[in-house]
Design an enzyme around this catalytic site. Sequence first.
Site, short mmCIF file in Angstrom:
data_model
loop_
_atom_site.label_atom_id
_atom_site.label_comp_id
_atom_site.label_asym_id
_atom_site.label_seq_id
_atom_site.Cartn_x
_atom_site.Cartn_y
_atom_site.Cartn_z
N ASP A 71 0.82 -1.21 0.00
CA ASP A 71 0.00 0.00 0.00
C ASP A 71 0.86 1.26 0.00
O ASP A 71 0.50 2.27 -0.62
CB ASP A 71 -0.92 0.01 1.22
CG ASP A 71 -2.09 -0.95 1.07
OD1 ASP A 71 -2.24 -1.55 -0.02
OD2 ASP A 71 -2.85 -1.11 2.03
N LYS A 150 3.21 14.18 25.27
CA LYS A 150 2.69 15.53 25.39
C LYS A 150 1.44 15.64 24.51
O LYS A 150 1.54 15.61 23.28
CB LYS A 150 3.73 16.57 24.94
CG LYS A 150 4.99 16.61 25.80
CD LYS A 150 4.69 17.19 27.17
CE LYS A 150 5.97 17.31 27.99
NZ LYS A 150 5.73 17.88 29.33
N ARG A 167 -8.62 17.51 23.75
CA ARG A 167 -7.21 17.20 24.02
C ARG A 167 -6.97 15.74 23.65
O ARG A 167 -7.74 14.86 24.03
CB ARG A 167 -6.89 17.45 25.49
CG ARG A 167 -7.11 18.88 25.93
CD ARG A 167 -6.85 19.02 27.42
NE ARG A 167 -5.42 18.84 27.72
CZ ARG A 167 -4.94 18.53 28.92
NH1 ARG A 167 -5.78 18.31 29.92
NH2 ARG A 167 -3.64 18.40 29.11
N THR A 180 -9.88 2.01 6.45
CA THR A 180 -9.37 0.70 6.88
C THR A 180 -7.90 0.78 7.29
O THR A 180 -7.26 -0.26 7.49
CB THR A 180 -9.54 -0.34 5.76
OG1 THR A 180 -8.98 0.17 4.55
CG2 THR A 180 -11.00 -0.67 5.54
N TYR A 182 -5.16 3.79 9.40
CA TYR A 182 -4.92 4.34 10.74
C TYR A 182 -6.23 4.68 11.45
O TYR A 182 -6.40 4.45 12.66
CB TYR A 182 -4.05 5.58 10.61
CG TYR A 182 -3.33 6.02 11.87
CD1 TYR A 182 -3.62 5.48 13.13
CD2 TYR A 182 -2.33 6.99 11.80
CE1 TYR A 182 -2.95 5.89 14.26
CE2 TYR A 182 -1.65 7.41 12.94
CZ TYR A 182 -1.97 6.86 14.17
OH TYR A 182 -1.30 7.27 15.28
N SER A 185 -7.69 1.69 13.15
CA SER A 185 -6.92 1.32 14.33
C SER A 185 -7.22 2.24 15.51
O SER A 185 -7.11 1.83 16.67
CB SER A 185 -5.42 1.37 14.02
OG SER A 185 -5.09 0.44 13.01
N ALA A 204 -6.51 8.75 20.89
CA ALA A 204 -6.38 8.69 22.36
C ALA A 204 -6.85 9.97 23.03
O ALA A 204 -6.09 10.63 23.74
CB ALA A 204 -4.93 8.37 22.75
#
EC number: 2.7.1.23
Length: 278
Positions: A71, A150, A167, A180, A182, A185, A204
């Site tokens: 890819d 950070k 944040r 499909t 990043y 995931s 996150a």
Amino acid sequence: MKVNKIGITSKYDSPQALEMVETIVKRFTSQIKIFLDEGSFDMLNLPETERMPVEKMKEAGANLMISIGGDGTVLRSISRMDDPLPLLGINMGMLGFLVDVMPEEAIPTIEKVLEGFEYTERCRIAVNLNGEELPCATNEVVLTTARPAKILTFRVTVDGCMIEEFRSDGVVIATPTGSTAYAMSAGGPILDPRVNATLIVPLAPFKLSARPWVVPSDRPIKVEITIPEKEAAVVIDGQHTYTMKKDDTICLTKAKNPARFVVTERSGFYEKVQSKLR
């Protein structure tokens, strides 16, 4: 449309990929004109081909691009073309969501494609950082902290309306093709490539309420960093990296020219997802 000129690009550091390039050239050079990208040509130096930058292949009359690798090779090739040629991917990588053809199927598949082919169009994202046009994204644009551990504060605006300020370690703005990769995931949904939408997926996030968004692909997206003295890395399709800091603005819109992928017998999206993600 019958093909008379093709371009080939490959994964330069893979002996198997370069061997496949040589096999294709020897098989088809008597039928069609073949352009090789600079890296492949310099590694193989095949006199029956012509050394040609990917950016110039369409202008030189190529009807088709063959990408040999994974890819990443496909994304690198498309990012170099303002108006991408239809692309056929030969899978010499690992997972391969953008490469449909296995090595043992390469020669018979190319034989069929050279007689004429259909292709699908997939939207790309045009990227503008502080007024500077960056390469378009076929998969995604990732804004991520440039300093590990950070977190950053992002303000995201869609069509002039702020939808979120959160944040997080970063944010992924992805096409359906990149859903499909990043974005998936990071907890984003999988989108059919035919859907005209853009994904916005926090990486996150600090707040549990910061969730992925699916917005229309033709609506402009603006992302800003709101906390001073912190920087983000802007990564386009894993190929190009830039730096963004407070008061910088990145604007994302639907690109004028889509990516184009040759349709093969193994191109079914739902079947591909089932087989790749088991």
